[in-house]
Design a protein around this motif. Structure first.
Motif, PDB file in Angstrom:
ATOM      1  N   ALA A  23       2.084 -47.214 -21.724  1.00  0.00           N
ATOM      2  CA  ALA A  23       2.781 -46.616 -22.859  1.00  0.00           C
ATOM      3  C   ALA A  23       2.237 -47.213 -24.151  1.00  0.00           C
ATOM      4  CB  ALA A  23       4.278 -46.882 -22.737  1.00  0.00           C
ATOM      5  N   PRO A  24       2.377 -46.498 -25.273  1.00  0.00           N
ATOM      6  CA  PRO A  24       1.845 -47.049 -26.532  1.00  0.00           C
ATOM      7  C   PRO A  24       2.361 -48.446 -26.838  1.00  0.00           C
ATOM      8  CG  PRO A  24       2.428 -44.751 -26.826  1.00  0.00           C
ATOM      9  CD  PRO A  24       2.904 -45.128 -25.453  1.00  0.00           C
ATOM     10  N   ASP A  25       3.649 -48.697 -26.591  1.00  0.00           N
ATOM     11  CA  ASP A  25       4.191 -50.006 -26.946  1.00  0.00           C
ATOM     12  C   ASP A  25       3.762 -51.114 -25.992  1.00  0.00           C
ATOM     13  OD1 ASP A  25       5.702 -49.424 -24.710  1.00  0.00           O
ATOM     14  OD2 ASP A  25       7.634 -49.460 -25.727  1.00  0.00           O
ATOM     15  N   GLN A  26       2.984 -50.775 -24.953  1.00  0.00           N
ATOM     16  CA  GLN A  26       2.449 -51.785 -24.058  1.00  0.00           C
ATOM     17  C   GLN A  26       0.955 -52.049 -24.295  1.00  0.00           C
ATOM     18  OE1 GLN A  26       4.162 -53.744 -21.783  1.00  0.00           O
ATOM     19  NE2 GLN A  26       5.841 -52.864 -22.990  1.00  0.00           N
ATOM     20  N   LEU A  68       0.830 -43.995 -33.610  1.00  0.00           N
ATOM     21  CA  LEU A  68       0.721 -43.173 -32.406  1.00  0.00           C
ATOM     22  C   LEU A  68       2.062 -42.551 -32.061  1.00  0.00           C
ATOM     23  CD1 LEU A  68      -1.526 -45.447 -30.131  1.00  0.00           C
ATOM     24  CD2 LEU A  68      -2.210 -43.340 -31.282  1.00  0.00           C
ATOM     25  N   GLU A  69       3.104 -43.354 -32.086  1.00  0.00           N
ATOM     26  CA  GLU A  69       4.425 -42.851 -31.717  1.00  0.00           C
ATOM     27  C   GLU A  69       4.965 -41.868 -32.746  1.00  0.00           C
ATOM     28  OE1 GLU A  69       6.075 -46.615 -29.086  1.00  0.00           O
ATOM     29  OE2 GLU A  69       6.444 -46.603 -31.248  1.00  0.00           O
ATOM     30  N   HIS A  87       3.042 -39.771 -34.662  1.00  0.00           N
ATOM     31  CA  HIS A  87       2.239 -38.549 -34.741  1.00  0.00           C
ATOM     32  C   HIS A  87       1.989 -37.887 -33.388  1.00  0.00           C
ATOM     33  CE1 HIS A  87       1.099 -38.892 -39.016  1.00  0.00           C
ATOM     34  NE2 HIS A  87       1.084 -40.209 -38.807  1.00  0.00           N
ATOM     35  N   MET A  88       2.506 -38.467 -32.301  1.00  0.00           N
ATOM     36  CA  MET A  88       2.229 -37.923 -30.971  1.00  0.00           C
ATOM     37  C   MET A  88       3.501 -37.842 -30.140  1.00  0.00           C
ATOM     38  SD  MET A  88      -1.245 -40.110 -30.087  1.00  0.00           S
ATOM     39  CE  MET A  88      -1.830 -39.037 -28.767  1.00  0.00           C
ATOM     40  N   HIS A  89       3.546 -36.844 -29.256  1.00  0.00           N
ATOM     41  CA  HIS A  89       4.591 -36.795 -28.242  1.00  0.00           C
ATOM     42  C   HIS A  89       4.155 -37.692 -27.090  1.00  0.00           C
ATOM     43  CE1 HIS A  89       6.930 -33.685 -30.171  1.00  0.00           C
ATOM     44  NE2 HIS A  89       5.883 -32.881 -30.225  1.00  0.00           N
ATOM     45  N   VAL A  90       4.935 -38.688 -26.786  1.00  0.00           N
ATOM     46  CA  VAL A  90       4.617 -39.619 -25.706  1.00  0.00           C
ATOM     47  C   VAL A  90       5.255 -39.095 -24.426  1.00  0.00           C
ATOM     48  CG1 VAL A  90       4.820 -41.986 -24.863  1.00  0.00           C
ATOM     49  CG2 VAL A  90       4.483 -41.548 -27.318  1.00  0.00           C
ATOM     50  N   VAL A  91       4.418 -38.819 -23.423  1.00  0.00           N
ATOM     51  CA  VAL A  91       4.881 -38.197 -22.187  1.00  0.00           C
ATOM     52  C   VAL A  91       4.525 -39.102 -21.012  1.00  0.00           C
ATOM     53  CG1 VAL A  91       4.721 -36.181 -20.681  1.00  0.00           C
ATOM     54  CG2 VAL A  91       4.512 -35.902 -23.173  1.00  0.00           C
ATOM     55  N   LYS A  92       5.529 -39.571 -20.299  1.00  0.00           N
ATOM     56  CA  LYS A  92       5.274 -40.349 -19.088  1.00  0.00           C
ATOM     57  C   LYS A  92       5.007 -39.390 -17.938  1.00  0.00           C
ATOM     58  CE  LYS A  92       7.024 -43.974 -16.052  1.00  0.00           C
ATOM     59  NZ  LYS A  92       8.145 -44.898 -15.728  1.00  0.00           N
ATOM     60  N   LEU A  93       3.881 -39.585 -17.277  1.00  0.00           N
ATOM     61  CA  LEU A  93       3.475 -38.692 -16.188  1.00  0.00           C
ATOM     62  C   LEU A  93       3.485 -39.484 -14.887  1.00  0.00           C
ATOM     63  CD1 LEU A  93       2.482 -35.892 -15.411  1.00  0.00           C
ATOM     64  CD2 LEU A  93       0.176 -36.582 -15.995  1.00  0.00           C
ATOM     65  N   ASP A  94       4.572 -39.357 -14.148  1.00  0.00           N
ATOM     66  CA  ASP A  94       4.692 -40.061 -12.875  1.00  0.00           C
ATOM     67  C   ASP A  94       5.625 -39.290 -11.959  1.00  0.00           C
ATOM     68  OD1 ASP A  94       4.732 -41.749 -10.767  1.00  0.00           O
ATOM     69  OD2 ASP A  94       5.740 -43.411 -11.778  1.00  0.00           O
ATOM     70  N   GLY A  95       5.037 -38.336 -11.230  1.00  0.00           N
ATOM     71  CA  GLY A  95       5.816 -37.557 -10.279  1.00  0.00           C
ATOM     72  C   GLY A  95       5.911 -38.205  -8.917  1.00  0.00           C
ATOM     73  N   GLY A  96       5.428 -39.462  -8.796  1.00  0.00           N
ATOM     74  CA  GLY A  96       5.530 -40.173  -7.535  1.00  0.00           C
ATOM     75  C   GLY A  96       4.430 -39.865  -6.540  1.00  0.00           C
ATOM     76  N   ARG A  97       3.432 -39.059  -6.911  1.00  0.00           N
ATOM     77  CA  ARG A  97       2.367 -38.674  -5.994  1.00  0.00           C
ATOM     78  C   ARG A  97       1.018 -38.997  -6.611  1.00  0.00           C
ATOM     79  NH1 ARG A  97       1.523 -34.330  -2.162  1.00  0.00           N
ATOM     80  NH2 ARG A  97       3.653 -33.637  -2.499  1.00  0.00           N
TER      81      ARG A  97
END
Length: 384
Positions: free
Chosen positions: A155-158, A176-177, A179-189
């Protein structure tokens, strides 16, 4: 909606190509769709800028695939680069702009004049110099209205979380936060592991027996040679970073090196970019267990930054392996091969999962391991 937008590409992959449905991917595709449509004239009323998209999450979730689907069909000036390649360009241009009053500002203006969208794959900040450069550059690009689409495992803050003088990078994270939509992408697969025809590109060395890479080199050289012609192979060293790198054998488009000769030399990611430019297959033998020996952590006290003294205080540094410099180069090599879809054939002393199971670089190496696993599928190198 046309058949070439991010959301349409996702739906086509699920409905026609047998991809496993993934709600997290669908949501990320929808966010990219909003950005895509806004860039092509369908921004909401009153919008004065187009927010970018920052996709982050574990390896194998489809971040790069979705970003590439977005970039591939843009009708506005855009540039897509792996982060290593982008930083190579930044350093080259700053060198060329030496003597300009503010070369970083000039570089930002140049890039903003050339592109509307900048796509960066595998954004990862670990070096203080890159953190300072990148922070100012991204801020200026965002202020100029350049739309950023990035992928990252963090994530940006990391970003640069444990870096020295990290407070100097915080304004870039805030930009970054903002001007951008921050999207976590983790569907578990991990989609890199979905079924596919296996093709072995990793071997465990057997003491007293010839290297498996000898037969691999012969086969790949014949496949790359002229029909009916005998493949030409030699042991002429490679020139990388103005250094002569010994090889086991090399052909027109295939090269076979030892781990120590390629990863234990003072090479950089830029040198691996040049290597992948020249060869379609890279063979790497005598790969050892990579985290075999650790040394005790040290204490870091005050640091100097130019003429201004920055007091960092006493900090416990994590334990390092004596091999970690080489492991960083190995990670950079795998990253470049993966990004360019160039198969990397390895022969190692231990199984893949035992290469670097724990240690200072374990987080970064998880991505490397996932990429090596995908390279064991026949489709790798044929779908890029």
């Amino acid at each position: 909606m046309t058949a070439t937008t991010p959301l349409a590409v996702y739906r086509h992959a699920v409905e026609r190509l047998g991809f496993a449905p993934d709600a997290a991917q669908r949501d990320a595709a929808a966010r990219l769709e909003d950005c895509f449509q806004a860039l092509h004239g369908d921004a909401p009323p009153g919008a004065d800028s187009v927010p970018g998209v920052y996709l982050w999450g574990p390896v194998g979730r489809g971040k790069t695939w979705l970003m590439d689907a977005f970039h591939r069909h843009l009708d506005v000036p855009a540039r897509r680069l792996h982060f290593h390649r982008f930083m190579r360009w930044v350093h080259q241009r700053l060198f060329q702009l030496a003597g300009v009053a503010d070369p970083l500002a000039a570089l930002a203006e140049e890039l903003a004049d050339e592109v509307r969208v900048l796509c960066l794959d595998e954004l990862f900040v670990s070096d203080i110099a890159d953190a300072m450069l990148l922070g100012r550059l991204l801020q200026r690009l965002l202020e100029r209205g350049v739309v950023l689409v990035c992928t990252s495992n963090q994530a940006p803050d990391q970003l640069y979380a444990d870096g020295f003088n990290r407070e100097r990078f915080l304004p870039a994270i805030a930009a970054l936060e903002r001007h951008m939509h921050v999207v976590k992408l983790d569907g578990g697969r991990d989609h890199r592991l979905h079924p596919g025809q296996a093709l072995q590109r990793y071997w465990i060395a057997e003491p007293g027996r010839p290297s498996a890479l000898a037969a691999v080199f012969e086969r790949l050289s014949e496949e790359a040679g002229q029909p009916g012609g005998k493949p030409q192979a030699n042991r002429e060293p490679l020139e990388l970073g103005h250094r002569q790198i010994p090889v086991q054998r090399r052909g027109e488009r295939v090269v076979w090196c030892r781990y120590d000769d390629l990863c234990e030399q003072p090479l950089a990611a830029l040198d691996f970019i040049a290597l992948v430019d020249d060869f379609d297959h890279i063979l790497l033998g005598e790969v050892p267990r990579l985290n075999a020996v650790s040394t005790a952590g040290g204490i870091a006290r005050g640091t100097e930054d130019g003429v201004e003294r920055i007091v960092a205080g006493d900090r416990e540094l994590p334990p390092l392996s004596r091999r970690d410099d080489g492991v960083r180069r190995f990670i950079a090599l795998v990253d470049e091969c993966y990004d360019r879809r160039v198969p990397l054939h390895l022969e190692a002393d231990v199984a893949m999962e035992a290469l670097y199971p724990h240690g200072y670089l374990a987080f970064a190496f998880r991505r490397t391991l996932s990429r090596l696993r995908e390279m064991q599928l026949a489709r790798f190198g044929e779908d890029g």
